[in-house]
Write a protein that holds these residues in place. Sequence first.
Motif, PDB file in Angstrom:
ATOM      1  N   GLY A  24       0.817  -1.214   0.000  1.00 33.98           N
ATOM      2  CA  GLY A  24       0.000   0.000   0.000  1.00 33.98           C
ATOM      3  C   GLY A  24       0.848   1.260   0.000  1.00 33.98           C
ATOM      4  N   ILE A  25       1.926   1.247   0.802  1.00 29.55           N
ATOM      5  CA  ILE A  25       2.828   2.409   0.858  1.00 29.55           C
ATOM      6  C   ILE A  25       3.523   2.601  -0.493  1.00 29.55           C
ATOM      7  CG2 ILE A  25       4.917   3.343   1.928  1.00 29.55           C
ATOM      8  CD1 ILE A  25       4.053   1.849   4.513  1.00 29.55           C
ATOM      9  N   ILE A  26       3.976   1.511  -1.095  1.00 26.03           N
ATOM     10  CA  ILE A  26       4.671   1.600  -2.386  1.00 26.03           C
ATOM     11  C   ILE A  26       3.724   2.115  -3.472  1.00 26.03           C
ATOM     12  CG2 ILE A  26       5.819   0.276  -4.211  1.00 26.03           C
ATOM     13  CD1 ILE A  26       6.854  -1.618  -2.032  1.00 26.03           C
ATOM     14  N   THR A  27       2.529   1.550  -3.551  1.00 24.00           N
ATOM     15  CA  THR A  27       1.585   1.947  -4.605  1.00 24.00           C
ATOM     16  C   THR A  27       1.143   3.396  -4.456  1.00 24.00           C
ATOM     17  OG1 THR A  27      -0.247   1.025  -3.304  1.00 24.00           O
ATOM     18  CG2 THR A  27       0.727  -0.381  -5.000  1.00 24.00           C
ATOM     19  N   SER A  28       1.094   3.904  -3.218  1.00 24.11           N
ATOM     20  CA  SER A  28       0.692   5.303  -3.017  1.00 24.11           C
ATOM     21  C   SER A  28       1.718   6.261  -3.598  1.00 24.11           C
ATOM     22  CB  SER A  28       0.500   5.593  -1.525  1.00 24.11           C
ATOM     23  OG  SER A  28       1.751   5.548  -0.847  1.00 24.11           O
ATOM     24  N   GLN A  29       2.962   5.801  -3.731  1.00 23.46           N
ATOM     25  CA  GLN A  29       4.033   6.641  -4.286  1.00 23.46           C
ATOM     26  C   GLN A  29       4.156   6.481  -5.799  1.00 23.46           C
ATOM     27  OE1 GLN A  29       6.384   8.551  -2.585  1.00 23.46           O
ATOM     28  NE2 GLN A  29       5.723   8.112  -0.490  1.00 23.46           N
ATOM     29  N   HIS A  30       3.629   5.382  -6.315  1.00 26.39           N
ATOM     30  CA  HIS A  30       3.818   5.041  -7.721  1.00 26.39           C
ATOM     31  C   HIS A  30       2.940   5.907  -8.608  1.00 26.39           C
ATOM     32  CE1 HIS A  30       4.777   2.366 -11.096  1.00 26.39           C
ATOM     33  NE2 HIS A  30       5.674   1.800 -10.312  1.00 26.39           N
ATOM     34  N   SER A  31       3.542   6.483  -9.671  1.00 28.07           N
ATOM     35  CA  SER A  31       2.810   7.434 -10.511  1.00 28.07           C
ATOM     36  C   SER A  31       2.052   6.758 -11.651  1.00 28.07           C
ATOM     37  CB  SER A  31       3.786   8.469 -11.095  1.00 28.07           C
ATOM     38  OG  SER A  31       4.788   7.828 -11.853  1.00 28.07           O
ATOM     39  N   GLN A  32       2.467   5.553 -12.046  1.00 27.85           N
ATOM     40  CA  GLN A  32       1.843   4.909 -13.197  1.00 27.85           C
ATOM     41  C   GLN A  32       0.679   4.019 -12.761  1.00 27.85           C
ATOM     42  OE1 GLN A  32       4.945   2.799 -15.184  1.00 27.85           O
ATOM     43  NE2 GLN A  32       5.982   4.649 -15.906  1.00 27.85           N
ATOM     44  N   ASP A  33      -0.185   3.742 -13.729  1.00 27.49           N
ATOM     45  CA  ASP A  33      -1.263   2.801 -13.459  1.00 27.49           C
ATOM     46  C   ASP A  33      -0.670   1.437 -13.160  1.00 27.49           C
ATOM     47  OD1 ASP A  33      -3.142   4.721 -13.965  1.00 27.49           O
ATOM     48  OD2 ASP A  33      -3.318   4.216 -16.094  1.00 27.49           O
ATOM     49  N   ASN A 294       5.735   4.518 -21.703  1.00 32.08           N
ATOM     50  CA  ASN A 294       4.294   4.628 -21.928  1.00 32.08           C
ATOM     51  C   ASN A 294       3.845   3.577 -22.942  1.00 32.08           C
ATOM     52  OD1 ASN A 294       1.650   5.304 -22.380  1.00 32.08           O
ATOM     53  ND2 ASN A 294       2.067   7.424 -23.028  1.00 32.08           N
ATOM     54  N   PRO A 295       3.319   2.456 -22.476  1.00 32.27           N
ATOM     55  CA  PRO A 295       2.918   1.381 -23.397  1.00 32.27           C
ATOM     56  C   PRO A 295       1.794   1.780 -24.346  1.00 32.27           C
ATOM     57  CG  PRO A 295       2.158   0.936 -21.147  1.00 32.27           C
ATOM     58  CD  PRO A 295       3.053   2.125 -21.069  1.00 32.27           C
ATOM     59  N   ASN A 296       1.130   2.911 -24.078  1.00 32.17           N
ATOM     60  CA  ASN A 296       0.022   3.339 -24.938  1.00 32.17           C
ATOM     61  C   ASN A 296       0.484   4.124 -26.162  1.00 32.17           C
ATOM     62  OD1 ASN A 296      -1.958   2.240 -23.192  1.00 32.17           O
ATOM     63  ND2 ASN A 296      -1.775   4.028 -21.848  1.00 32.17           N
ATOM     64  N   SER A 298       2.853   4.380 -29.591  1.00 27.84           N
ATOM     65  CA  SER A 298       3.586   3.558 -30.555  1.00 27.84           C
ATOM     66  C   SER A 298       4.927   4.216 -30.841  1.00 27.84           C
ATOM     67  CB  SER A 298       2.798   3.428 -31.854  1.00 27.84           C
ATOM     68  OG  SER A 298       2.748   4.676 -32.534  1.00 27.84           O
ATOM     69  N   ILE A 299       5.883   3.407 -31.323  1.00 32.43           N
ATOM     70  CA  ILE A 299       7.200   3.955 -31.636  1.00 32.43           C
ATOM     71  C   ILE A 299       7.097   4.969 -32.776  1.00 32.43           C
ATOM     72  CG2 ILE A 299       7.791   2.117 -33.268  1.00 32.43           C
ATOM     73  CD1 ILE A 299      10.207   3.885 -30.815  1.00 32.43           C
ATOM     74  N   THR A 300       6.137   4.770 -33.691  1.00 29.55           N
ATOM     75  CA  THR A 300       5.953   5.713 -34.800  1.00 29.55           C
ATOM     76  C   THR A 300       5.524   7.076 -34.285  1.00 29.55           C
ATOM     77  OG1 THR A 300       5.332   3.908 -36.291  1.00 29.55           O
ATOM     78  CG2 THR A 300       4.704   6.144 -36.946  1.00 29.55           C
ATOM     79  N   ASN A 301       4.541   7.094 -33.378  1.00 28.75           N
ATOM     80  CA  ASN A 301       4.087   8.367 -32.813  1.00 28.75           C
ATOM     81  C   ASN A 301       5.161   9.003 -31.940  1.00 28.75           C
ATOM     82  OD1 ASN A 301       1.588   8.296 -34.053  1.00 28.75           O
ATOM     83  ND2 ASN A 301       0.599   7.212 -32.349  1.00 28.75           N
ATOM     84  N   ALA A 302       5.901   8.163 -31.228  1.00 30.43           N
ATOM     85  CA  ALA A 302       6.977   8.683 -30.385  1.00 30.43           C
ATOM     86  C   ALA A 302       8.045   9.356 -31.243  1.00 30.43           C
ATOM     87  CB  ALA A 302       7.583   7.559 -29.555  1.00 30.43           C
ATOM     88  N   ARG A 303       8.383   8.753 -32.374  1.00 29.69           N
ATOM     89  CA  ARG A 303       9.377   9.336 -33.273  1.00 29.69           C
ATOM     90  C   ARG A 303       8.864  10.642 -33.886  1.00 29.69           C
ATOM     91  NH1 ARG A 303      10.733   3.457 -35.848  1.00 29.69           N
ATOM     92  NH2 ARG A 303      12.504   2.932 -34.486  1.00 29.69           N
ATOM     93  N   ARG A 304       7.571  10.680 -34.207  1.00 32.48           N
ATOM     94  CA  ARG A 304       6.998  11.900 -34.774  1.00 32.48           C
ATOM     95  C   ARG A 304       7.076  13.050 -33.763  1.00 32.48           C
ATOM     96  NH1 ARG A 304       2.250  10.046 -35.678  1.00 32.48           N
ATOM     97  NH2 ARG A 304       2.755   9.222 -37.739  1.00 32.48           N
ATOM     98  N   GLU A 305       6.813  12.729 -32.512  1.00 33.64           N
ATOM     99  CA  GLU A 305       6.822  13.765 -31.475  1.00 33.64           C
ATOM    100  C   GLU A 305       8.229  14.284 -31.209  1.00 33.64           C
ATOM    101  OE1 GLU A 305       5.923  13.867 -26.719  1.00 33.64           O
ATOM    102  OE2 GLU A 305       4.393  12.946 -27.998  1.00 33.64           O
ATOM    103  N   THR A 306       9.212  13.372 -31.086  1.00 35.36           N
ATOM    104  CA  THR A 306      10.577  13.822 -30.798  1.00 35.36           C
ATOM    105  C   THR A 306      11.173  14.561 -31.985  1.00 35.36           C
ATOM    106  OG1 THR A 306      11.521  11.695 -31.493  1.00 35.36           O
ATOM    107  CG2 THR A 306      10.985  11.947 -29.160  1.00 35.36           C
ATOM    108  N   GLY A 307      10.718  14.217 -33.187  1.00 36.39           N
ATOM    109  CA  GLY A 307      11.217  14.898 -34.373  1.00 36.39           C
ATOM    110  C   GLY A 307      10.733  16.321 -34.501  1.00 36.39           C
ATOM    111  N   SER A 308       9.730  16.692 -33.712  1.00 38.78           N
ATOM    112  CA  SER A 308       9.172  18.043 -33.834  1.00 38.78           C
ATOM    113  C   SER A 308      10.010  19.100 -33.136  1.00 38.78           C
ATOM    114  CB  SER A 308       7.744  18.076 -33.261  1.00 38.78           C
ATOM    115  OG  SER A 308       7.761  17.852 -31.864  1.00 38.78           O
ATOM    116  N   PHE A 309      10.754  18.729 -32.098  1.00 37.61           N
ATOM    117  CA  PHE A 309      11.521  19.758 -31.400  1.00 37.61           C
ATOM    118  C   PHE A 309      13.035  19.532 -31.465  1.00 37.61           C
ATOM    119  CE2 PHE A 309      11.389  16.651 -28.040  1.00 37.61           C
ATOM    120  CZ  PHE A 309      12.484  16.896 -27.237  1.00 37.61           C
ATOM    121  N   ILE A 310      13.474  18.434 -32.107  1.00 35.98           N
ATOM    122  CA  ILE A 310      14.883  18.248 -32.434  1.00 35.98           C
ATOM    123  C   ILE A 310      14.954  18.075 -33.946  1.00 35.98           C
ATOM    124  CG2 ILE A 310      16.930  16.800 -32.153  1.00 35.98           C
ATOM    125  CD1 ILE A 310      15.911  15.942 -29.446  1.00 35.98           C
TER     126      ILE A 310
END
Length: 655
Positions: A24-33, A294-296, A298-310
Motif C-alpha cells: 500500500g505504501i509503495i503503490t501510493s508513491q507510484h505514478s503509473q497505473d 508509456n505502453p500506450n 507507438s514507436i511511430t508516434n513517439a518518433r513523430r513527437e521527438t522529431g518536432s523539437f529536435i
Amino acid sequence: MSNRAYYSASVSSFLITSTDEIIGIITSQHSQDLVHLQTNAWQQQIEILKKSLLPIQKGHVFFEMLIPRMGRRADVVYVVDGVIFVLEFKIGESEFRSSDLRQTEGYAMDLSCFHETSHKHLICPILIATNAKNEVLDFNKQLNEVLPTIKSSANNLSKTLADVLDRYKSLNKIDPIYWIKGRYKPTPTIIEAAQALYAKHDVEDIARSDADAINLAETVGRINEIVHQSRIKKQKSICFVTGVPGAGKTLVGLNIATIHNNVQDEEHAVFLSGNGPLVDVLREALARDSEARNPNISITNARRETGSFIQNIHHFRDEYLRDSTRAPIEKVVIFDEAQRAWSLEKTSKFMQQKRNQSGFYQSEPEFLISVMDRHDQWCVVIALIGGGQEINDGEAGLNGWFLALEKNFTDWQIYYSEKLKQKEYAGENVAINLLKNTQSYSESSLHLATSMRSFRADKLSHFVHYLIHNLPAEALSIYQQISEHYPIFVTRDLSKAKDWVKKQKRGLESCGLIASAGAKRLKAEGIFVNNEIDATHWFLNSQDDVRSCHFLEDAGTEFLVQGLELDWCLIAWDADYRYKNNAFEHWSFKGSKWMHVHNESQQRYLENSYRVLLTRARQGMVIYLPKGCNQDLTRLTSFYDETYQYLKGCGISEI
C-alpha cells in the motif's frame, strides 16, 4: 528524500509490517497505473526478502530506490554493516539473462560513481532469478568497490547475504539514514540527460554542482530570463553560449527546447543541429524511451513527437528557403555547434549546385538570423559555441555570425560570454570588434567552464589541448593529476587494446572503437573508417547486437561521435597526424599515397578531429598505434614510431 525510495524501513520494522501494508505504501508513491503483475511481483519480493532477512535481523531496506542518472528504480537496496546490497528480482525466472546482469551491475556502478555517501563503500549487486539453480560464490573476482554481480535463487538469498557479510565483516559500518540523505551528483551522457529532461526531470537533478563551475541551472536560468525579457520588451535577441568540450552546451539547449516544446507555448522553442548523427541518435533515444515508459504510445508516434523539437538545421534552412516570407512557428531557436554553420562561399556553392539557386549570396548564419527576423515583434536565437570543434571545410566560425549581425541586424540585442574572445572559441582572425557597433552585453553565466563528460577527470580537455599542440611537458603535468582516476594507455597491439577496453566496461557502460576519417591505412589492420554506420544502431542498440559500438568492430569517426560520448574508448591513431622531428605533421591519403597537407584550415580540421576523438571517453581510453610495415610504403614504421614515443613522453603508459 521521501521520493528517493517508495518504502524504507529498518529490517526489524520491515519484518513485523504486513505485506499488504508495505504494498500500500509503495503503490501510493507510484505514478503509473498499476497492473496485477506489478503488485504480485512486489508481494513476492517482500515475502522472499522477509524470509531471507529473518536470520540476519539487522540493517535497513529501501524499496524502489531511485537511480536518477539511469531514470530507473532498483527493486531493493539493503544497507547493513559495511555493505550496500543492490537487489534486482526477476520473479519466476529460471535463467540469469546477460541483460539483467548488466542492469543490476549498472545500478551498483551508478551509486558508486555518483552517490556521495556510497563512495568508497563496498557495493554488492545481486540478481535474484527466483527459480534458478543455486550458484557458488566466487570472491576472487572483486575489481574495486563494486563486486561482480552475484547470481542467486530465491531459496539461496539468505545464505548469499550471510556469506558476503561474513566475508566483509571488518568493514566500517554504514549509517543507513545518513547514507540515504547523501547527495546524488550524476554525470549523465547526453543521451541519458536528454531522456531525463524529456521525462520532465529538472536540470539540477542531472547536473553536478562543482563549486568552481557555473552551474548548468544558472546558465539555463539566465537564458530563460533573456527569452522572457525579449518577449515582454518585444526585442530580438541572440545569445552566444560557450563551454569547454563536454561541459553541457548541448544539454543547455535541450533543456530550453524541452521546457518550451509545446506548440501552444508563447515561447515555443526548437533545437537545431547540423550534426546529423547527433540529431538521429537523440530523436531515436527519446522515442525508444518514451515508448518504454508509456505502453500506450507507438514507436511511430513517439518518433513523430521527438522529431518536432529536435531538427536538422539544414532541413530547417530548406523549409524557409521554399517560402521566403513565412516566419517559423517557433519564437526561440537553439543552434547547436553554431560555429560550424556554413560560410558564404560554401552556402552559395551548395545553393547553386544542389538547389539551382544561382543568386543566393548569404552565409548560413546570415540566412538563419534573417529567417528569425521575419517575426514581427520578438524572437531569440541561442547559439551554442564549442572550442576546437570545427572538423569540416566551409564552416563560417564566429565571423559568419558577427558579420551578419554587424551588417544587417544592428537592432538585435547580443548577449555573449567573455570567453568568446579567446582563440579556442573564436578561432583564427575573428573580428570580435564587429560587435562594438551593436547592442552587445557580456554575461559570465553564458560560459560553462567544467567538463561533465569526463567525470573522472575534469582536466582531460586541458591534457588533450596540450597533447595536440605539441606541449608534452604541460601534457605530462596534467596527466599526472588525472591518471589515478582516469586511465589512459597506449599500445601497438590491437587485440590487447580490445581486451583492455572489454575488461574495463561494467554494467551498462558503453565502449567503442573510433578513428579519424583520414585514417585510411588502418584498413590494413582491419579497421575500416569508410564503412557506412547507422548512428542509432551503433550508439543505442544492445550489447548483444553486432551493429552496436560494444562489439569494437565498426569504427566510428569524428563525424559520427562528435557531440556524443562513450564510457571507454579505443582510439586507433593513423599516420594522418604523425609526430616527426619534434613536431606534428598533417597528411591526407589520396589514391595510393600520403599527401602533405599545407593548407592551414585543413591542418586545423585534422587537429580538431583528434581533439574530438580524444575527448569522447568519459572514464578512460587506450590509444592504439600500428607497428607499421616497411614492405608497405604507405605504412612505414617511421610513420608511427615517433608518435608512439611522443605519447609516452606525455605520460601515457604502455599496456
